[in-house]
Design a protein around this motif. Structure first.
Motif, PDB file in Angstrom:
ATOM      1  N   MET A 128       0.840  -1.185   0.000  1.00 42.24           N
ATOM      2  CA  MET A 128       0.000   0.000   0.000  1.00 42.24           C
ATOM      3  C   MET A 128       0.882   1.244   0.000  1.00 42.24           C
ATOM      4  O   MET A 128       1.982   1.235   0.529  1.00 42.24           O
ATOM      5  N   PHE A 129       0.395   2.325  -0.623  1.00 37.85           N
ATOM      6  CA  PHE A 129       1.159   3.560  -0.636  1.00 37.85           C
ATOM      7  C   PHE A 129       0.256   4.730  -0.255  1.00 37.85           C
ATOM      8  O   PHE A 129      -0.971   4.620  -0.252  1.00 37.85           O
ATOM      9  N   LEU A 130       0.895   5.857   0.072  1.00 33.40           N
ATOM     10  CA  LEU A 130       0.174   7.031   0.538  1.00 33.40           C
ATOM     11  C   LEU A 130       0.111   8.096  -0.548  1.00 33.40           C
ATOM     12  O   LEU A 130       1.077   8.315  -1.273  1.00 33.40           O
ATOM     13  N   VAL A 131      -1.033   8.760  -0.615  1.00 33.68           N
ATOM     14  CA  VAL A 131      -1.250   9.834  -1.577  1.00 33.68           C
ATOM     15  C   VAL A 131      -1.589  11.102  -0.799  1.00 33.68           C
ATOM     16  O   VAL A 131      -2.607  11.163  -0.110  1.00 33.68           O
ATOM     17  N   GLY A 132      -0.739  12.108  -0.889  1.00 39.75           N
ATOM     18  CA  GLY A 132      -0.998  13.372  -0.218  1.00 39.75           C
ATOM     19  C   GLY A 132      -1.804  14.289  -1.119  1.00 39.75           C
ATOM     20  O   GLY A 132      -1.404  14.560  -2.254  1.00 39.75           O
ATOM     21  N   LEU A 133      -2.949  14.744  -0.619  1.00 35.95           N
ATOM     22  CA  LEU A 133      -3.835  15.605  -1.418  1.00 35.95           C
ATOM     23  C   LEU A 133      -3.986  16.952  -0.730  1.00 35.95           C
ATOM     24  O   LEU A 133      -4.214  17.022   0.479  1.00 35.95           O
ATOM     25  N   THR A 134      -3.849  18.015  -1.499  1.00 38.77           N
ATOM     26  CA  THR A 134      -3.975  19.357  -0.956  1.00 38.77           C
ATOM     27  C   THR A 134      -4.621  20.263  -1.985  1.00 38.77           C
ATOM     28  O   THR A 134      -4.952  19.843  -3.095  1.00 38.77           O
ATOM     29  N   GLY A 135      -4.806  21.523  -1.607  1.00 38.65           N
ATOM     30  CA  GLY A 135      -5.433  22.486  -2.507  1.00 38.65           C
ATOM     31  C   GLY A 135      -5.280  23.867  -1.911  1.00 38.65           C
ATOM     32  O   GLY A 135      -4.295  24.168  -1.242  1.00 38.65           O
ATOM     33  N   GLY A 136      -6.257  24.700  -2.122  1.00 43.54           N
ATOM     34  CA  GLY A 136      -6.251  26.032  -1.558  1.00 43.54           C
ATOM     35  C   GLY A 136      -7.668  26.442  -1.225  1.00 43.54           C
ATOM     36  O   GLY A 136      -8.619  25.720  -1.546  1.00 43.54           O
ATOM     37  N   ILE A 137      -7.818  27.574  -0.586  1.00 44.77           N
ATOM     38  CA  ILE A 137      -9.145  28.044  -0.227  1.00 44.77           C
ATOM     39  C   ILE A 137     -10.002  28.200  -1.484  1.00 44.77           C
ATOM     40  O   ILE A 137      -9.562  28.769  -2.484  1.00 44.77           O
ATOM     41  N   ALA A 138     -11.191  27.606  -1.454  1.00 47.42           N
ATOM     42  CA  ALA A 138     -12.165  27.680  -2.553  1.00 47.42           C
ATOM     43  C   ALA A 138     -11.683  27.014  -3.846  1.00 47.42           C
ATOM     44  O   ALA A 138     -12.212  27.294  -4.916  1.00 47.42           O
ATOM     45  N   SER A 139     -10.710  26.122  -3.743  1.00 49.02           N
ATOM     46  CA  SER A 139     -10.252  25.425  -4.952  1.00 49.02           C
ATOM     47  C   SER A 139     -11.106  24.206  -5.276  1.00 49.02           C
ATOM     48  O   SER A 139     -11.046  23.674  -6.388  1.00 49.02           O
ATOM     49  N   GLY A 140     -11.880  23.733  -4.279  1.00 45.18           N
ATOM     50  CA  GLY A 140     -12.744  22.579  -4.511  1.00 45.18           C
ATOM     51  C   GLY A 140     -12.214  21.271  -3.962  1.00 45.18           C
ATOM     52  O   GLY A 140     -12.693  20.193  -4.317  1.00 45.18           O
ATOM     53  N   LYS A 141     -11.248  21.363  -3.046  1.00 43.16           N
ATOM     54  CA  LYS A 141     -10.638  20.147  -2.489  1.00 43.16           C
ATOM     55  C   LYS A 141     -11.667  19.256  -1.795  1.00 43.16           C
ATOM     56  O   LYS A 141     -11.650  18.034  -1.964  1.00 43.16           O
ATOM     57  N   SER A 142     -12.546  19.843  -1.009  1.00 41.85           N
ATOM     58  CA  SER A 142     -13.539  19.043  -0.276  1.00 41.85           C
ATOM     59  C   SER A 142     -14.447  18.274  -1.230  1.00 41.85           C
ATOM     60  O   SER A 142     -14.786  17.108  -0.977  1.00 41.85           O
ATOM     61  N   SER A 143     -14.836  18.899  -2.323  1.00 40.27           N
ATOM     62  CA  SER A 143     -15.694  18.232  -3.308  1.00 40.27           C
ATOM     63  C   SER A 143     -14.963  17.080  -3.980  1.00 40.27           C
ATOM     64  O   SER A 143     -15.545  16.018  -4.226  1.00 40.27           O
ATOM     65  N   VAL A 144     -13.680  17.281  -4.265  1.00 39.66           N
ATOM     66  CA  VAL A 144     -12.868  16.227  -4.869  1.00 39.66           C
ATOM     67  C   VAL A 144     -12.744  15.039  -3.919  1.00 39.66           C
ATOM     68  O   VAL A 144     -12.856  13.875  -4.327  1.00 39.66           O
ATOM     69  N   ILE A 145     -12.529  15.324  -2.642  1.00 46.52           N
ATOM     70  CA  ILE A 145     -12.410  14.247  -1.655  1.00 46.52           C
ATOM     71  C   ILE A 145     -13.700  13.448  -1.571  1.00 46.52           C
ATOM     72  O   ILE A 145     -13.672  12.216  -1.439  1.00 46.52           O
ATOM     73  N   GLN A 146     -14.832  14.118  -1.657  1.00 54.44           N
ATOM     74  CA  GLN A 146     -16.118  13.418  -1.645  1.00 54.44           C
ATOM     75  C   GLN A 146     -16.221  12.429  -2.795  1.00 54.44           C
ATOM     76  O   GLN A 146     -16.749  11.326  -2.634  1.00 54.44           O
ATOM     77  N   VAL A 147     -15.706  12.798  -3.962  1.00 53.78           N
ATOM     78  CA  VAL A 147     -15.726  11.892  -5.113  1.00 53.78           C
ATOM     79  C   VAL A 147     -14.849  10.678  -4.840  1.00 53.78           C
ATOM     80  O   VAL A 147     -15.240   9.536  -5.102  1.00 53.78           O
ATOM     81  N   PHE A 148     -13.653  10.912  -4.314  1.00 53.01           N
ATOM     82  CA  PHE A 148     -12.776   9.789  -3.975  1.00 53.01           C
ATOM     83  C   PHE A 148     -13.465   8.842  -2.990  1.00 53.01           C
ATOM     84  O   PHE A 148     -13.384   7.608  -3.125  1.00 53.01           O
ATOM     85  N   GLN A 149     -14.139   9.404  -1.994  1.00 51.25           N
ATOM     86  CA  GLN A 149     -14.838   8.576  -1.010  1.00 51.25           C
ATOM     87  C   GLN A 149     -15.982   7.802  -1.651  1.00 51.25           C
ATOM     88  O   GLN A 149     -16.211   6.633  -1.326  1.00 51.25           O
ATOM     89  N   GLN A 150     -16.691   8.428  -2.583  1.00 55.01           N
ATOM     90  CA  GLN A 150     -17.771   7.741  -3.291  1.00 55.01           C
ATOM     91  C   GLN A 150     -17.231   6.586  -4.132  1.00 55.01           C
ATOM     92  O   GLN A 150     -17.935   5.596  -4.364  1.00 55.01           O
ATOM     93  N   LEU A 151     -15.976   6.713  -4.567  1.00 56.83           N
ATOM     94  CA  LEU A 151     -15.334   5.646  -5.340  1.00 56.83           C
ATOM     95  C   LEU A 151     -14.802   4.532  -4.436  1.00 56.83           C
ATOM     96  O   LEU A 151     -14.241   3.558  -4.927  1.00 56.83           O
ATOM     97  N   GLY A 152     -14.974   4.697  -3.121  1.00 54.61           N
ATOM     98  CA  GLY A 152     -14.550   3.676  -2.170  1.00 54.61           C
ATOM     99  C   GLY A 152     -13.143   3.840  -1.644  1.00 54.61           C
ATOM    100  O   GLY A 152     -12.587   2.903  -1.052  1.00 54.61           O
ATOM    101  N   CYS A 153     -12.562   5.015  -1.840  1.00 55.30           N
ATOM    102  CA  CYS A 153     -11.184   5.244  -1.403  1.00 55.30           C
ATOM    103  C   CYS A 153     -11.117   5.516   0.105  1.00 55.30           C
ATOM    104  O   CYS A 153     -12.048   6.059   0.691  1.00 55.30           O
ATOM    105  N   ALA A 154      -9.987   5.155   0.682  1.00 50.76           N
ATOM    106  CA  ALA A 154      -9.717   5.451   2.087  1.00 50.76           C
ATOM    107  C   ALA A 154      -9.140   6.856   2.177  1.00 50.76           C
ATOM    108  O   ALA A 154      -8.170   7.177   1.483  1.00 50.76           O
ATOM    109  N   VAL A 155      -9.721   7.702   3.030  1.00 55.39           N
ATOM    110  CA  VAL A 155      -9.268   9.082   3.176  1.00 55.39           C
ATOM    111  C   VAL A 155      -9.046   9.391   4.652  1.00 55.39           C
ATOM    112  O   VAL A 155      -9.910   9.111   5.489  1.00 55.39           O
ATOM    113  N   ILE A 156      -7.904   9.966   4.954  1.00 56.60           N
ATOM    114  CA  ILE A 156      -7.580  10.404   6.316  1.00 56.60           C
ATOM    115  C   ILE A 156      -7.438  11.917   6.305  1.00 56.60           C
ATOM    116  O   ILE A 156      -6.635  12.463   5.538  1.00 56.60           O
ATOM    117  N   ASP A 157      -8.213  12.593   7.142  1.00 52.58           N
ATOM    118  CA  ASP A 157      -8.158  14.053   7.254  1.00 52.58           C
ATOM    119  C   ASP A 157      -7.152  14.406   8.346  1.00 52.58           C
ATOM    120  O   ASP A 157      -7.414  14.186   9.532  1.00 52.58           O
TER     121      ASP A 157
END
Length: 231
Positions: free
Chosen positions: A1-30
């Motif tokens: 298993m490997f780690l993927v670091g995800l980031t963004g900026g204010i109002a860039s849409g990071k939270s919406s992107v994370i929701q898609v990953f979660q809907q795809l069944g991905c493991a996400v750690i905040d």
């Protein structure tokens, strides 16, 4: 298993992107949630913070008063570094524990939502892949003004307080461009997920762990088969 670091900026849409990953069944750690968790009463970091910064950083219920603590370290690099020295090791421990849980459940990769991934660089060495949710500045500004009901001056001040998205995009291995239609962004997320799922970068660690477990099992068998009868 490997780690993927995800980031963004204010109002860039990071939270919406994370929701898609979660809907795809991905493991996400905040990591932000984890940072708040490790300073709760009863945890080592909480006790150490009180010892170093005093009881004035506590709320009546014993929780850390984040605003007061933030004011204490504001524009004081030495105090900020001291706080980081207390919290970062505990965050890493929690991160590894959560990651191991996902490893045992068979996930090929885990996404870590890290707002300051490139600013602090503390966790970069653990990331096999880095992802930035990007949008152009005009789009970012318009979204922030609309979302937070801010005037242009206040919105620009908030954006300028962060590392520019263009800088983050240059440092990232993958860039999800959220400047346009959401359907286009969502398609990018789906394609990236498929690429990460196809990757074989998870195999070395998994094979290493399985080899280690096999060695332990063999040792236990030998102890049972040859040593215990003579005890």
């Amino acid at each position: 298993m490997f780690l993927v670091g995800l980031t963004g900026g204010i109002a860039s849409g990071k939270s919406s992107v994370i929701q898609v990953f979660q809907q795809l069944g991905c493991a996400v750690i905040d990591v932000d949630v984890m940072a708040r968790h490790v300073v709760q009463p009863g945890y080592p970091a909480h006790q150490r913070i009180v010892e170093v910064f005093g009881t004035e950083v506590l709320l009546e219920n014993g929780d850390i008063n984040r605003k007061v603590l933030g004011d204490l370290i504001f524009n004081q690099p030495d105090r900020r570094q001291l706080l980081n020295a207390i919290t970062h090791p505990e965050i890493r421990k929690e991160m590894m524990k959560e990651t191991f849980k996902y490893f045992l459940r068979g996930y090929r990769y885990v996404i870590l939502d890290i707002p300051l991934l490139f600013e602090t660089k503390k966790l970069l060495k653990y990331m096999k892949h880095t992802v930035v949710v990007y949008c152009d500045r005009d789009t970012q500004l318009a979204r922030l003004m609309r979302r937070n009901s801010l005037n242009r001056k206040d919105a620009e001040a908030r954006i300028n307080a962060q590392l520019p998205l263009t800088d983050k995009a240059r440092m990232a291995r993958h860039v999800l461009d959220n400047s346009g239609e959401w359907s286009v962004t969502k398609r990018q997320v789906i394609l990236l997920h498929a690429e990460l799922e196809r990757s074989l970068e998870y195999l070395p660690l998994r094979l290493g762990v399985l080899t280690g477990l096999a060695a332990i099992a063999s040792l236990l068998y030998l102890l049972t088969r040859y040593l215990l009868p003579y005890a």
